[in-house]
Design a protein around this motif. Sequence first.
Motif, PDB file in Angstrom:
ATOM      1  N   GLN A 137       0.823  -1.212   0.000  1.00 40.26           N
ATOM      2  CA  GLN A 137       0.000   0.000   0.000  1.00 40.26           C
ATOM      3  C   GLN A 137       0.859   1.265   0.000  1.00 40.26           C
ATOM      4  OE1 GLN A 137      -3.575  -0.188   2.699  1.00 40.26           O
ATOM      5  NE2 GLN A 137      -2.699  -2.149   3.266  1.00 40.26           N
ATOM      6  N   LEU A 138       1.960   1.251   0.774  1.00 42.12           N
ATOM      7  CA  LEU A 138       2.855   2.406   0.809  1.00 42.12           C
ATOM      8  C   LEU A 138       3.460   2.680  -0.558  1.00 42.12           C
ATOM      9  CD1 LEU A 138       4.916   2.166   4.138  1.00 42.12           C
ATOM     10  CD2 LEU A 138       3.564   4.097   3.358  1.00 42.12           C
ATOM     11  N   GLU A 139       3.937   1.629  -1.217  1.00 32.66           N
ATOM     12  CA  GLU A 139       4.546   1.800  -2.537  1.00 32.66           C
ATOM     13  C   GLU A 139       3.534   2.333  -3.545  1.00 32.66           C
ATOM     14  OE1 GLU A 139       6.077  -2.069  -3.287  1.00 32.66           O
ATOM     15  OE2 GLU A 139       7.977  -1.706  -2.215  1.00 32.66           O
ATOM     16  N   ALA A 140       2.292   1.850  -3.459  1.00 32.05           N
ATOM     17  CA  ALA A 140       1.252   2.333  -4.377  1.00 32.05           C
ATOM     18  C   ALA A 140       0.961   3.806  -4.132  1.00 32.05           C
ATOM     19  CB  ALA A 140      -0.019   1.505  -4.209  1.00 32.05           C
ATOM     20  N   GLN A 141       0.890   4.212  -2.858  1.00 27.08           N
ATOM     21  CA  GLN A 141       0.632   5.615  -2.540  1.00 27.08           C
ATOM     22  C   GLN A 141       1.792   6.508  -2.983  1.00 27.08           C
ATOM     23  OE1 GLN A 141      -0.448   6.348   1.530  1.00 27.08           O
ATOM     24  NE2 GLN A 141      -2.565   5.741   1.223  1.00 27.08           N
ATOM     25  N   ILE A 142       3.026   6.060  -2.771  1.00 21.26           N
ATOM     26  CA  ILE A 142       4.195   6.837  -3.188  1.00 21.26           C
ATOM     27  C   ILE A 142       4.165   7.085  -4.693  1.00 21.26           C
ATOM     28  CG2 ILE A 142       6.709   6.742  -3.483  1.00 21.26           C
ATOM     29  CD1 ILE A 142       6.830   5.341  -0.749  1.00 21.26           C
ATOM     30  N   GLU A 143       3.861   6.036  -5.448  1.00 22.89           N
ATOM     31  CA  GLU A 143       3.811   6.158  -6.908  1.00 22.89           C
ATOM     32  C   GLU A 143       2.735   7.154  -7.352  1.00 22.89           C
ATOM     33  OE1 GLU A 143       3.210   3.325 -10.885  1.00 22.89           O
ATOM     34  OE2 GLU A 143       3.152   2.462  -8.873  1.00 22.89           O
ATOM     35  N   GLU A 144       1.550   7.078  -6.733  1.00 24.74           N
ATOM     36  CA  GLU A 144       0.452   7.958  -7.143  1.00 24.74           C
ATOM     37  C   GLU A 144       0.718   9.401  -6.733  1.00 24.74           C
ATOM     38  OE1 GLU A 144      -4.437   8.337  -6.921  1.00 24.74           O
ATOM     39  OE2 GLU A 144      -3.400   6.793  -5.755  1.00 24.74           O
ATOM     40  N   VAL A 145       1.238   9.603  -5.503  1.00 23.57           N
ATOM     41  CA  VAL A 145       1.517  10.959  -5.029  1.00 23.57           C
ATOM     42  C   VAL A 145       2.573  11.628  -5.909  1.00 23.57           C
ATOM     43  CG1 VAL A 145       2.482  12.309  -3.130  1.00 23.57           C
ATOM     44  CG2 VAL A 145       0.832  10.518  -2.646  1.00 23.57           C
ATOM     45  N   GLU A 146       3.605  10.858  -6.321  1.00 20.55           N
ATOM     46  CA  GLU A 146       4.636  11.411  -7.205  1.00 20.55           C
ATOM     47  C   GLU A 146       4.035  11.828  -8.540  1.00 20.55           C
ATOM     48  OE1 GLU A 146       7.555   8.317  -7.311  1.00 20.55           O
ATOM     49  OE2 GLU A 146       8.810   9.287  -5.789  1.00 20.55           O
ATOM     50  N   LYS A 147       3.130  11.014  -9.091  1.00 25.14           N
ATOM     51  CA  LYS A 147       2.495  11.345 -10.362  1.00 25.14           C
ATOM     52  C   LYS A 147       1.657  12.607 -10.251  1.00 25.14           C
ATOM     53  CE  LYS A 147       2.228   6.707 -12.381  1.00 25.14           C
ATOM     54  NZ  LYS A 147       1.312   5.618 -12.828  1.00 25.14           N
ATOM     55  N   LEU A 148       1.018  12.811  -9.083  1.00 26.20           N
ATOM     56  CA  LEU A 148       0.153  13.968  -8.883  1.00 26.20           C
ATOM     57  C   LEU A 148       0.918  15.201  -8.400  1.00 26.20           C
ATOM     58  CD1 LEU A 148      -2.927  12.234  -7.192  1.00 26.20           C
ATOM     59  CD2 LEU A 148      -2.700  12.962  -9.570  1.00 26.20           C
ATOM     60  N   GLY A 149       2.245  15.035  -8.198  1.00 23.60           N
ATOM     61  CA  GLY A 149       3.060  16.180  -7.807  1.00 23.60           C
ATOM     62  C   GLY A 149       3.025  16.488  -6.324  1.00 23.60           C
ATOM     63  N   GLY A 150       2.655  15.519  -5.484  1.00 18.68           N
ATOM     64  CA  GLY A 150       2.591  15.750  -4.046  1.00 18.68           C
ATOM     65  C   GLY A 150       3.910  15.436  -3.344  1.00 18.68           C
ATOM     66  N   ASP A 151       3.927  15.619  -2.015  1.00 20.64           N
ATOM     67  CA  ASP A 151       5.119  15.401  -1.194  1.00 20.64           C
ATOM     68  C   ASP A 151       5.123  13.959  -0.680  1.00 20.64           C
ATOM     69  OD1 ASP A 151       7.296  15.568   0.419  1.00 20.64           O
ATOM     70  OD2 ASP A 151       6.373  16.804   1.966  1.00 20.64           O
ATOM     71  N   VAL A 152       6.188  13.217  -0.997  1.00 26.47           N
ATOM     72  CA  VAL A 152       6.274  11.805  -0.599  1.00 26.47           C
ATOM     73  C   VAL A 152       7.307  11.580   0.501  1.00 26.47           C
ATOM     74  CG1 VAL A 152       5.491  10.968  -2.851  1.00 26.47           C
ATOM     75  CG2 VAL A 152       7.929  11.309  -2.444  1.00 26.47           C
ATOM     76  N   SER A 153       7.853  12.652   1.072  1.00 25.56           N
ATOM     77  CA  SER A 153       8.913  12.494   2.067  1.00 25.56           C
ATOM     78  C   SER A 153       8.446  11.688   3.279  1.00 25.56           C
ATOM     79  CB  SER A 153       9.418  13.862   2.519  1.00 25.56           C
ATOM     80  OG  SER A 153       8.351  14.648   3.030  1.00 25.56           O
ATOM     81  N   GLU A 154       7.227  11.960   3.768  1.00 26.01           N
ATOM     82  CA  GLU A 154       6.710  11.231   4.931  1.00 26.01           C
ATOM     83  C   GLU A 154       6.520   9.756   4.604  1.00 26.01           C
ATOM     84  OE1 GLU A 154       2.932  11.319   8.075  1.00 26.01           O
ATOM     85  OE2 GLU A 154       2.990  12.679   6.354  1.00 26.01           O
ATOM     86  N   LEU A 155       6.011   9.466   3.417  1.00 28.09           N
ATOM     87  CA  LEU A 155       5.816   8.070   3.011  1.00 28.09           C
ATOM     88  C   LEU A 155       7.149   7.359   2.842  1.00 28.09           C
ATOM     89  CD1 LEU A 155       2.932   8.485   0.395  1.00 28.09           C
ATOM     90  CD2 LEU A 155       2.759   7.497   2.681  1.00 28.09           C
ATOM     91  N   GLN A 156       8.161   8.045   2.319  1.00 31.97           N
ATOM     92  CA  GLN A 156       9.481   7.436   2.141  1.00 31.97           C
ATOM     93  C   GLN A 156      10.093   7.082   3.487  1.00 31.97           C
ATOM     94  OE1 GLN A 156      10.581   6.346  -0.519  1.00 31.97           O
ATOM     95  NE2 GLN A 156      10.337   7.699  -2.278  1.00 31.97           N
ATOM     96  N   LYS A 157       9.934   7.986   4.477  1.00 26.78           N
ATOM     97  CA  LYS A 157      10.448   7.698   5.823  1.00 26.78           C
ATOM     98  C   LYS A 157       9.736   6.483   6.424  1.00 26.78           C
ATOM     99  CE  LYS A 157      11.746  12.474   6.919  1.00 26.78           C
ATOM    100  NZ  LYS A 157      11.473  13.647   7.805  1.00 26.78           N
ATOM    101  N   ALA A 158       8.412   6.425   6.240  1.00 28.87           N
ATOM    102  CA  ALA A 158       7.646   5.300   6.763  1.00 28.87           C
ATOM    103  C   ALA A 158       8.089   3.998   6.114  1.00 28.87           C
ATOM    104  CB  ALA A 158       6.150   5.532   6.528  1.00 28.87           C
ATOM    105  N   LYS A 159       8.397   4.031   4.827  1.00 27.88           N
ATOM    106  CA  LYS A 159       8.827   2.824   4.116  1.00 27.88           C
ATOM    107  C   LYS A 159      10.169   2.332   4.641  1.00 27.88           C
ATOM    108  CE  LYS A 159       9.766   0.950  -0.459  1.00 27.88           C
ATOM    109  NZ  LYS A 159       9.928   1.231  -1.908  1.00 27.88           N
ATOM    110  N   VAL A 160      11.106   3.260   4.885  1.00 25.73           N
ATOM    111  CA  VAL A 160      12.420   2.880   5.431  1.00 25.73           C
ATOM    112  C   VAL A 160      12.253   2.227   6.800  1.00 25.73           C
ATOM    113  CG1 VAL A 160      14.608   3.777   6.291  1.00 25.73           C
ATOM    114  CG2 VAL A 160      13.674   4.641   4.148  1.00 25.73           C
TER     115      VAL A 160
END
Length: 319
Positions: free
Chosen positions: A71-94
Amino acid sequence: MNNLSSEELTPKPNTNNILRAVLVLVVLIAGCLAYMLFESKETSANQQEVINTKVMELAETRVKLDSITTQLEAQIEEVEKLGGDVSELQKAKVALEKDKSELTKRYATLENIKENYADKIKNYESILIAKEAELVQLRDENSSLTNENSTLKNEKNGLTRSVEEARAQNKEVSSINKILTEKVTRAAALRAESIKIIGITEKGKEFEDDKYKSKKLGKIKIAVQLNRNDLTEKGKKTVLIRILDPDGYTLFDADLGSGNFEYNGQDLAFTIRRDMTFDNENLHADFYFDRGAPYRPGKYTVEVFTEGFKIGTGGFEVK
């Protein structure tokens, strides 16, 4: 008298008693062995039960963590496509990958795996829920931008077709218009001594710059300084202003009063239309334009027309 040997005089042990003692000893040893074997089997069964419980908890926890990863990877991909901030999701993934690694290495020594990872799983799930709410807003914003771009593109295409059609229709009368235009007394035409473009912030503060920043530019003021001309008739003058973008297209918005006019036999589009009073004394006039959208980087040209004449040209640059 009685002649008895020494062997006959020595008492013999009781064979039955010895056998009984041996049997008792064997029974005791067998009982101990049976008890020890029973204890060993019971301990082994308990250990197997503990192992089975840990394996089940490990499998269930790992499945949940893997699901959150997907789910995290799917959200990161969609947020990047929409031009949003993925920093919080990237930290959560790590952090999630680290938890999965520790679970694999330490599951054998962990007590109550489910309880140890329950809070972490809830935290990751709360991040997913919060980001999903942001995604809904991003989707709406991108949908609105797509619709707006489509509308602007259609308006641009429609304007281009309109200008081309008008040019084709006016070819027959272009020579006549040229003759009529030449008959107008050019000596009486207004002329602009200078045309300055002044930026205005969203808070209404005016400023001048060689290159304006798009995000700082709320609207523009077109300051026109006219030359004195005693031959020009005094009174109200209708002024047409064209603002051309870096590609040469006229900024056009019908809701802001944009339209078309004829100039030198051509049908042109103008951006804004304003009236001013000319008395040959007050020779300064200001015109304001609020586009309502960010300016693209590049050089813009401003053309000012009145009474069939182009009275001046200015411009500004956006970075």
